[in-house]
Design an enzyme around this catalytic site. Structure first.
Site, PDB file in Angstrom:
ATOM      1  N   SER A  75     -79.705 -15.498 -21.098  1.00  0.00           N
ATOM      2  CA  SER A  75     -80.822 -15.676 -20.575  1.00  0.00           C
ATOM      3  C   SER A  75     -81.780 -14.485 -21.044  1.00  0.00           C
ATOM      4  O   SER A  75     -82.948 -14.835 -21.346  1.00  0.00           O
ATOM      5  CB  SER A  75     -81.212 -16.000 -19.255  1.00  0.00           C
ATOM      6  OG  SER A  75     -81.290 -17.355 -19.216  1.00  0.00           O
ATOM      7  N   LYS A  78     -84.294 -15.097 -23.690  1.00  0.00           N
ATOM      8  CA  LYS A  78     -85.584 -15.643 -23.824  1.00  0.00           C
ATOM      9  C   LYS A  78     -86.564 -14.654 -23.791  1.00  0.00           C
ATOM     10  O   LYS A  78     -87.811 -14.882 -24.162  1.00  0.00           O
ATOM     11  CB  LYS A  78     -85.702 -16.144 -22.292  1.00  0.00           C
ATOM     12  CG  LYS A  78     -84.612 -17.502 -22.177  1.00  0.00           C
ATOM     13  CD  LYS A  78     -84.466 -17.897 -20.697  1.00  0.00           C
ATOM     14  CE  LYS A  78     -83.614 -19.047 -20.605  1.00  0.00           C
ATOM     15  NZ  LYS A  78     -82.909 -19.374 -19.583  1.00  0.00           N
ATOM     16  N   TYR A 205     -81.290 -22.956 -28.808  1.00  0.00           N
ATOM     17  CA  TYR A 205     -81.127 -22.450 -27.466  1.00  0.00           C
ATOM     18  C   TYR A 205     -79.539 -22.093 -27.322  1.00  0.00           C
ATOM     19  O   TYR A 205     -79.697 -20.769 -26.754  1.00  0.00           O
ATOM     20  CB  TYR A 205     -81.627 -23.524 -26.269  1.00  0.00           C
ATOM     21  CG  TYR A 205     -81.373 -22.889 -25.077  1.00  0.00           C
ATOM     22  CD1 TYR A 205     -82.271 -22.045 -24.444  1.00  0.00           C
ATOM     23  CD2 TYR A 205     -80.440 -23.271 -24.214  1.00  0.00           C
ATOM     24  CE1 TYR A 205     -82.327 -21.568 -23.188  1.00  0.00           C
ATOM     25  CE2 TYR A 205     -80.053 -22.920 -22.927  1.00  0.00           C
ATOM     26  CZ  TYR A 205     -80.921 -21.860 -22.422  1.00  0.00           C
ATOM     27  OH  TYR A 205     -80.905 -21.357 -21.201  1.00  0.00           O
TER      28      TYR A 205
HETATM   29  N1  GLN Z   1     -77.389 -20.398 -21.347  1.00  0.00           N
HETATM   30  C1  GLN Z   1     -77.513 -20.238 -19.964  1.00  0.00           C
HETATM   31  C2  GLN Z   1     -77.767 -21.575 -19.452  1.00  0.00           C
HETATM   32  O1  GLN Z   1     -78.528 -22.351 -20.001  1.00  0.00           O
HETATM   33  C3  GLN Z   1     -78.530 -19.265 -19.577  1.00  0.00           C
HETATM   34  C4  GLN Z   1     -78.944 -19.233 -18.306  1.00  0.00           C
HETATM   35  C5  GLN Z   1     -78.932 -17.832 -17.835  1.00  0.00           C
HETATM   36  O2  GLN Z   1     -78.419 -17.001 -18.586  1.00  0.00           O
HETATM   37  N2  GLN Z   1     -79.246 -17.684 -16.733  1.00  0.00           N
HETATM   38  O3  GLN Z   1     -77.486 -22.089 -18.390  1.00  0.00           O
END
Ligand code: GLN
Length: 321
Positions: A75, A78, A205
């Site tokens: 994440s 992001k 993603y």
């Molecule tokens: N790839 C992970 C997911 O989609 C990313 C979530 C995270 O790092 N919190 O669940």
């Protein structure tokens, strides 16, 4: 009223020695956490891994632990996808307005992969730091960018100062098992908030989540957000000062999901976490920070990583408040 205790260290303290102390204090918190295994390859991360890095504006690296061990950023990507979207849409005008009509800027108070709010709020994710919001950002990148894969990897490589790799095992595993993300994308598409084919959005993603960094690289990479949007290593402007502040503000309020309030309270710095156990943070005008320890608290944030950032922020009085 009693005076506040003085900080136990100053910015001139031997930072490497301090980081070793912080490591000793924070590491036991890992025992409270669990390594994420809903993406099978992540379940193989060593719960004993630990690293903490602080990289100054002049590039000086202070660190302790497994600083050069790579992990998928998950994440934390992001932040970079939002940065790229902001580079492309700017801060005003109809494209930017459309982005902020499609995704909000409020903390979610829900887990990062929750579907509940999306149904109630008609397919508009609360913010770009949760999975649904990141899927909308990726949908925007697919429209705005000729090759969003190369652009994302290129941005990360630029701020890291060397080419970044992709963890192909994690990429494959997550593509195979990303049931909730597929559900989020489908739900948003049913509300007309996704323009591209679901597979295309999910593929981008999953790619960004599988980009690999080390703790040393991550602390270096976030420094442009501590430096008014300019990468201090090269002098290249990544974002305008205004947009850089805005990305950092969204990290502070939303970067650690429904624990963002507690992070603001106990660390007091913009932070973003990833489910492989890393957390990046920044001290405005001073340094980029990164912590890594795979076991997670129920909120999806690294238990020892959070403890480490808390200890460091307390001892050096780093909180922005
Ligand atoms: N790839 C992970 C997911 O989609 C990313 C979530 C995270 O790092 N919190 O669940």
């Amino acid at each position: 009223m009693a005076a506040d205790p003085a900080p136990t260290a100053t910015r001139d303290t031997d930072l490497d020695a301090l980081l070793r102390e912080v490591q000793r204090a924070a590491r036991p918190a890992a025992a409270r956490g669990h390594v994420a295994d809903y993406i099978p390859a992540l379940g193989e991360l060593d719960p004993e891994s630990f690293a903490l890095a602080a990289v100054g504006m002049d590039g000086t690296v202070h660190g302790v632990g497994d600083l050069d061990e790579p992990f998928p950023v998950q994440s934390i990507s992001k932040v970079f996808a939002l940065t790229l979207a902001m580079q492309l849409v700017g801060q005003s005008g109809s494209v930017a307005e459309r982005l902020w009509r499609r995704v909000g800027r409020e903390p979610s108070g829900d887990p990062f992969n929750s579907l509940v709010q999306l149904e109630r709020e008609r397919g508009i994710p609360r913010n770009p730091m949760i999975n649904s919001g990141a899927l909308v950002v990726d949908d925007v990148l697919l429209s705005a960018c000729e090759d969003p894969y190369a652009a994302l990897r290129g941005l990360l490589s630029e701020v890291v100062g060397e080419p970044v790799a992709v963890d192909e095992t994690v990429r494959r595993d997550e593509a195979r098992t990303g049931y909730r993300n597929r559900a989020l994308a489908n739900l948003m598409r049913s509300f007309d908030n996704i323009d591209h084919e679901i597979d295309a959005v999910l593929d981008l993603y999953v790619f960004q989540c599988s980009l690999q960094l080390t703790t040393r690289q991550l602390a270096r990479a976030v420094r442009f957000l501590a430096n008014n949007g300019v990468d201090p290593a090269t002098g290249t402007r990544i974002l305008s000062p205004t947009l850089s502040r805005r990305v950092a503000a969204i990290m502070l309020t939303c970067g650690t999901y429904d624990a963002a309030g507690d992070f603001a309270y106990s660390v007091g710095l913009p932070c973003k976490s990833g489910v492989a156990g890393s957390i990046c943070s920044l001290v405005p005008h001073e340094m980029g920070l990164a912590a890594w320890s795979p076991p997670l608290e129920p909120s999806g944030n690294s238990a020892a990583g959070k403890a480490a950032l808390h200890e460091l922020a307390e001892r050096l009085e780093l909180s922005i408040f």
